[in-house]
Design an enzyme around this catalytic site. Structure first.
Site, PDB file in Angstrom:
ATOM      1  N   ASP A 180     -11.189   2.985   3.816  1.00  0.00           N
ATOM      2  CA  ASP A 180     -11.612   1.587   3.725  1.00  0.00           C
ATOM      3  C   ASP A 180     -13.132   1.494   3.596  1.00  0.00           C
ATOM      4  OD1 ASP A 180      -9.738  -0.418   3.550  1.00  0.00           O
ATOM      5  OD2 ASP A 180      -9.350  -0.525   5.708  1.00  0.00           O
TER       6      ASP A 180
ATOM      7  N   LYS B  50       0.844  -1.201   0.000  1.00  0.00           N
ATOM      8  CA  LYS B  50       0.000   0.000   0.000  1.00  0.00           C
ATOM      9  C   LYS B  50       0.876   1.246   0.000  1.00  0.00           C
ATOM     10  CE  LYS B  50      -3.916  -2.321   2.083  1.00  0.00           C
ATOM     11  NZ  LYS B  50      -4.602  -2.752   3.301  1.00  0.00           N
TER      12      LYS B  50
ATOM     13  N   GLN C  84      -4.805  -1.351   9.523  1.00  0.00           N
ATOM     14  CA  GLN C  84      -4.763  -2.708   8.964  1.00  0.00           C
ATOM     15  C   GLN C  84      -5.384  -3.706   9.946  1.00  0.00           C
ATOM     16  OE1 GLN C  84      -3.498  -3.476   5.780  1.00  0.00           O
ATOM     17  NE2 GLN C  84      -4.436  -5.444   6.206  1.00  0.00           N
TER      18      GLN C  84
END
Ligand code: NAP
Length: 292
Positions: free
Chosen positions: A121, A54, A98
């Protein structure tokens, strides 16, 4: 590649290129660079790889990457304090924590603390609610990527019969909402669904997100249907580790009108959509129309 095979890797590369061009235009026209903060707690090997990828791709499209690596012993209070600090930081337009998190931390408390405007997200309840009610949401990256691949292949999805196998908050439910938003007639199937093969055979669009290796067989697919395989399952075949999807690819590819392979289908779209979401979030925060 065979014309039936949907090349997610190539599409993702194109999307990253479009994001990079818009980032360059933002920098030139407005003097600012969008920033993505990624927080990793602990040393889970798979998470470390995801976070590294990422960060790398964020930098490659010209955005600022802020990596926060915290020890496995980090308390929930300390993690929430960092999230609040990132919420307040104007250089940070997107925040991603995460998952999974160590057991002393409640993931819901973390997701609830992220500013919905920076929730790239798309897991915050405000974004889930906006998606469900047709508002301006940040949409979870994997289903967003699936929708892009579908629209690229089929154009207008209006009136199509779609089935989503799986009802998780991160894939199945938002996927179903996106398809409904495109005027599909949507069936959401799950572990209690009766006659899954029969339900599947009625669908012109099949999205498989169950996490069961090769569960969807070729004879579940209506001839000509478009199949999007979200599954990423590690299995052992002939003594070798392999990645397979939720669809029995070798069977389904003979029947489907188009299908995503695993790997190389949906997988590469997820990070590309994260970058797109960061750009979208940055533009909304600054009141700019550039994201398109
Ligand atoms: P999840 O949270 O485990 O949800 C699985 C869903 O599938 C549940 O709704 C479950 O039903 C349903 N299900 C399980 N077994 C079933 C069966 N035998 N028949 C019908 N439905 C069944 O999984 P997820 O997080 O949504 O992920 C799904 C898959 O996508 C996994 O393979 C994951 O690795 C992959 N994934 C890929 C990406 C990517 O970047 N490409 C991103 C995220 C996830 P119930 O609700 O009834 O239990």
């Amino acid at each position: 590649m065979n014309g039936r095979i949907i090349d997610g890797k190539a599409f993702a590369e194109g999307l990253r290129g479009r994001v990079a061009a818009k980032v360059a235009a933002l920098k030139a026209g407005h003097g600012f660079v969008p920033g993505l903060a990624v927080v990793l707690v602990g040393e889970d090997p798979a998470s470390q790889v995801y976070v590294r990828n990422k960060a790398k791709q964020t930098v490659e499209v010209g955005m600022a990457s802020f990596e926060h690596k915290l020890s496995r012993e980090t308390s929930q209070a300390d993690l929430l304090a960092l999230v609040k600090q990132l919420n307040a930081d104007r250089a940070v337009n997107g925040i991603l924590v995460q998952l999974p998190l160590p057991k002393q931390i409640d993931p819901q408390a973390v997701l609830d603390t992220i500013d919905p405007a920076k929730d790239v997200d798309g897991f915050h309840v405000v974004n889930a609610g906006r998606l469900a009610t047709g508002g301006e949401a940040l949409v979870p990256c994997t289903p967003l990527g699936c929708l892009m691949l579908l629209k690229d292949r089929l154009g207008d999805l209006s009136g199509k019969r779609a089935i989503v196998l799986g009802r998780s908050n991160i894939v199945g439910k938002p996927m179903a909402q996106l398809l409904l938003g495109e005027n599909c007639t949507v069936t959401i199937a799950h572990s209690r669904t009766r006659d899954l093969p029969g339900e599947c055979r009625r669908a012109e669009i099949v999205i498989a997100a169950v996490g069961k290796p090769e569960m969807v067989r070729g004879d579940w697919i209506q001839p000509g249907a478009v199949v999007i395989d979200v599954g990423i399952n590690r299995v052992e075949r002939d003594g070798k580790a392999r990645l397979v999807g939720d669809v029995a690819y070798a069977e389904a590819v003979k029947v489907a009108g188009a299908i995503t392979p695993v790997p190389g289908g949906v997988g590469p779209m997820t990070i590309a959509c994260l970058l797109q979401n960061t750009l979208t979030a940055a533009c909304r925060q600054r009141g700019l129309k550039l994201a398109g």
